[in-house]
Design a protein around this motif. Structure first.
Motif, PDB file in Angstrom:
ATOM      1  N   UNK A   1       0.926  -1.127   0.084  1.00 17.91           N
ATOM      2  CA  UNK A   1      -0.007   0.016   0.053  1.00 17.91           C
ATOM      3  C   UNK A   1       1.001   1.242   0.071  1.00 17.91           C
ATOM      4  N   UNK A   2       0.517   2.384  -0.985  1.00 17.11           N
ATOM      5  CA  UNK A   2       1.299   3.330  -0.851  1.00 17.11           C
ATOM      6  C   UNK A   2       1.566   4.099   0.460  1.00 17.11           C
ATOM      7  N   UNK A   3       0.448   4.310   1.452  1.00 17.57           N
ATOM      8  CA  UNK A   3       0.542   4.838   2.669  1.00 17.57           C
ATOM      9  C   UNK A   3       1.518   3.945   3.543  1.00 17.57           C
ATOM     10  N   UNK A   4       1.634   2.679   3.329  1.00 16.56           N
ATOM     11  CA  UNK A   4       2.400   1.825   4.079  1.00 16.56           C
ATOM     12  C   UNK A   4       3.995   2.044   3.752  1.00 16.56           C
ATOM     13  N   UNK A   5       4.148   2.205   2.303  1.00 13.68           N
ATOM     14  CA  UNK A   5       5.474   2.566   1.722  1.00 13.68           C
ATOM     15  C   UNK A   5       6.046   3.981   2.377  1.00 13.68           C
TER      16      UNK A   5
END
Length: 217
Positions: free
Chosen positions: A78-82
């Motif tokens: 997920x982009x937010x996780x990254x």
């Protein structure tokens, strides 16, 4: 609201007592090291502060249990996780992460203690009373405490009373109780997909196994 304070204080204390080397260990969150999880907790604390100063006069649409929704199992892509991973790396030193969590986390804890439990607040397009909002975070703090210590056997576990409350909430979300003989910790780990049940545990789950894992978001 007392359980919010208990679970949050225990989690922040566990982070504060970690030696620097443990920040590079994996956590119970897919794709995250302990340092990434601690960075996420800082953002969580900011969210608590923001929500507590976002009052509304609308009728509540969620409570502490229905605040949670079932989501897809995270893959770590997920982009937010990254973004969390990059942000955590930018701190460079564990001491800076500890300091920021203590600073913002203490403020969130004080704000929670001072808040009117009957006040209605808005977050994620939901409306909840402060009591229900903080009650929902007992689940958040307890699960993330388990994530924090997933590979750190010497770290302290969440308080028994918050494990019990999180289990109660998870059973309401599942619409069914877990085996009575299971410890609260095992219910939370297996129920949310953080641990794969053994064959014997799978048999005890019966029809409940078709609903698992309950990945909360």
């Amino acid at each position: 609201m007392e359980l919010f304070s208990s679970s949050w204080t225990a989690l922040r204390t566990a982070v504060d007592e970690l030696p620097d080397r443990d920040f590079a260990q994996p956590s119970g969150c897919t794709g995250w090291l302990v340092r990434d999880l601690v960075c996420h907790l800082i953002i969580d604390a900011q969210d608590v502060l923001i929500t507590l100063v976002t009052p509304t006069d609308k009728e509540p649409t969620r409570d502490a249990v229905t605040y949670w929704k079932i989501v897809e199992t995270p893959t770590g892509d997920d982009p937010l996780d990254a973004l969390i991973v990059r942000l955590a790396a930018a701190y460079e030193q564990p001491e800076l992460l500890k300091f920021h969590l203590d600073d913002v986390g203490s403020a969130a804890g004080r704000a929670a203690e001072l808040a009117d439990p009957d006040l209605r607040v808005s977050t994620q397009d939901y409306v909840l009373t402060v009591a229900d909002y903080l009650g929902a975070y007992v689940m958040e703090w307890t699960l993330h405490h388990l994530d924090l210590i997933a590979y750190l056997p010497d770290a302290p576990e969440p308080p028994a009373e918050t494990l019990s409350r999180a289990r109660e909430m998870l059973e309401k979300i599942a619409g069914s109780p877990f085996p009575v003989s299971w410890p609260d910790k095992d219910v939370l780990l297996i129920g949310t997909g953080r641990r794969i049940p053994t064959d014997a545990e799978q048999a005890e789950l019966g029809e409940l196994t078709t609903k698992l894992p309950l990945v909360l978001g």
